[in-house]
Design a protein around this motif. Sequence first.
Motif, PDB file in Angstrom:
ATOM      1  N   TYR A   1       0.831  -1.207   0.000  1.00 16.85           N
ATOM      2  CA  TYR A   1       0.000   0.000   0.000  1.00 16.85           C
ATOM      3  C   TYR A   1       0.862   1.252   0.000  1.00 16.85           C
TER       4      TYR A   1
ATOM      5  N   GLU B   1      -0.404   7.099   1.137  1.00 14.93           N
ATOM      6  CA  GLU B   1      -1.747   7.703   1.097  1.00 14.93           C
ATOM      7  C   GLU B   1      -2.802   6.653   1.464  1.00 14.93           C
ATOM      8  N   GLU B   2      -2.648   5.440   0.901  1.00 11.22           N
ATOM      9  CA  GLU B   2      -3.621   4.383   1.209  1.00 11.22           C
ATOM     10  C   GLU B   2      -3.568   4.022   2.697  1.00 11.22           C
TER      11      GLU B   2
ATOM     12  N   SER C   1      -5.222   6.531   4.707  1.00  9.42           N
ATOM     13  CA  SER C   1      -6.679   6.577   4.538  1.00  9.42           C
ATOM     14  C   SER C   1      -7.364   5.553   5.448  1.00  9.42           C
ATOM     15  N   GLY C   2      -6.570   4.761   6.157  1.00 12.42           N
ATOM     16  CA  GLY C   2      -7.146   3.827   7.125  1.00 12.42           C
ATOM     17  C   GLY C   2      -7.432   2.450   6.552  1.00 12.42           C
ATOM     18  N   ILE C   3      -6.764   2.108   5.451  1.00 10.79           N
ATOM     19  CA  ILE C   3      -7.039   0.824   4.783  1.00 10.79           C
ATOM     20  C   ILE C   3      -6.789  -0.386   5.705  1.00 10.79           C
TER      21      ILE C   3
ATOM     22  N   SER D   1      -4.508   6.232  12.024  1.00 11.73           N
ATOM     23  CA  SER D   1      -5.528   6.190  10.966  1.00 11.73           C
ATOM     24  C   SER D   1      -6.106   4.785  10.797  1.00 11.73           C
ATOM     25  N   SER D   2      -5.380   3.773  11.297  1.00  9.26           N
ATOM     26  CA  SER D   2      -5.844   2.389  11.101  1.00  9.26           C
ATOM     27  C   SER D   2      -6.792   1.954  12.213  1.00  9.26           C
TER      28      SER D   2
END
Length: 325
Positions: free
Chosen positions: A30, A33-34, A37-39, A61-62
């Motif tokens: 990833y 940015e990904e 984004s909390g992916i 963010s996760s």
Amino acid sequence: MGRVAVTDGMDEKAIEMITDNGHEVVVKHYTVEELLSGILADFDAVVVRSATKLTRDVINSSVNQQSRLKFIGRAGVGVDNIDIEAATEKNIVVCNTPRASTKSVVEMTIAHLLASCRNITTADRKLREGIWAKKELVGTELSGKSLGLIGYGRIAQGVGNIAKAFGMDLHAYDPYVPKEIAKKNNCRLHDDVDSIFRMCTHVSIHCNLTEETYHLVNSSRINQMPRKGDDGIDCGNHLINCARGGIVDEAAALEALESGQLSSVALDVFESEPATNNPLFAHDNFHGTPHIGAATKEAQARIGIEMASLIIETLNGEKPKTSLN
Ligand code: MLT
């Protein structure tokens, strides 16, 4: 069923072990940015090597109210790319596989040590250019010289034991290792890192990258190296780093190669990776490898199996025995 993200690759058998236990594995790198984004919130566990940086911002963010992330695995030793404090605050367990790659990194370090003193990479480059440099490429033996190990953990001890068999005298600096361990290995443990540089023509790095060790190898220390072996041979000074980028000040190393204070610099790790355009590459007495110290079939299989077992334990609701937090 658990979901596991593998962002920097993992041994096939280890992936099979996880899927055979009924969990889903997504192998995908990833972007920052990904990650921001909390992916990772959609995964129960994430396994990284050194390429993925799990910073405080990425970890924060996760984690949200619906997130499942409870395990961060470092498939390898160094955890400088993971903010363990941030993970702990979010109740995420962090585990690495500290023993699995020891033999491979030891062998890689010895390979660089021998290549440095016997001009192996320069000789190979010259051969390819059609130059038979038999007279020019006179090396020196390891026997009768002093090896300074910065950090004296498992890998350094392994390197030391082989270097001793070559007839080298061993010196180490590691404020965290008991004196008895060094004594048992016939290695002189120094209280002061500068005295390693004063006494050793060959220095190999084996510590973690921390605020304390950042640019530990700098001009002032390199300039103290003796150039002459204990046996009186003018063997030059040699620097090897198969531990972490950033411990060696690369600009200082290049300057020392240019002045002749260093006869060789061998790096498997770089301050900025992937290193594709490093100024050191232009110097004949530099040779390097792209962070492949642990890249053997054996080490990757061991790392994968250990990591898969830790993940399965966690997804079964158990706390792994060897977590870092
Ligand atoms: C490690 O810390 O395990 C090694 O540097 C290997 C790696 O990151 O690929």
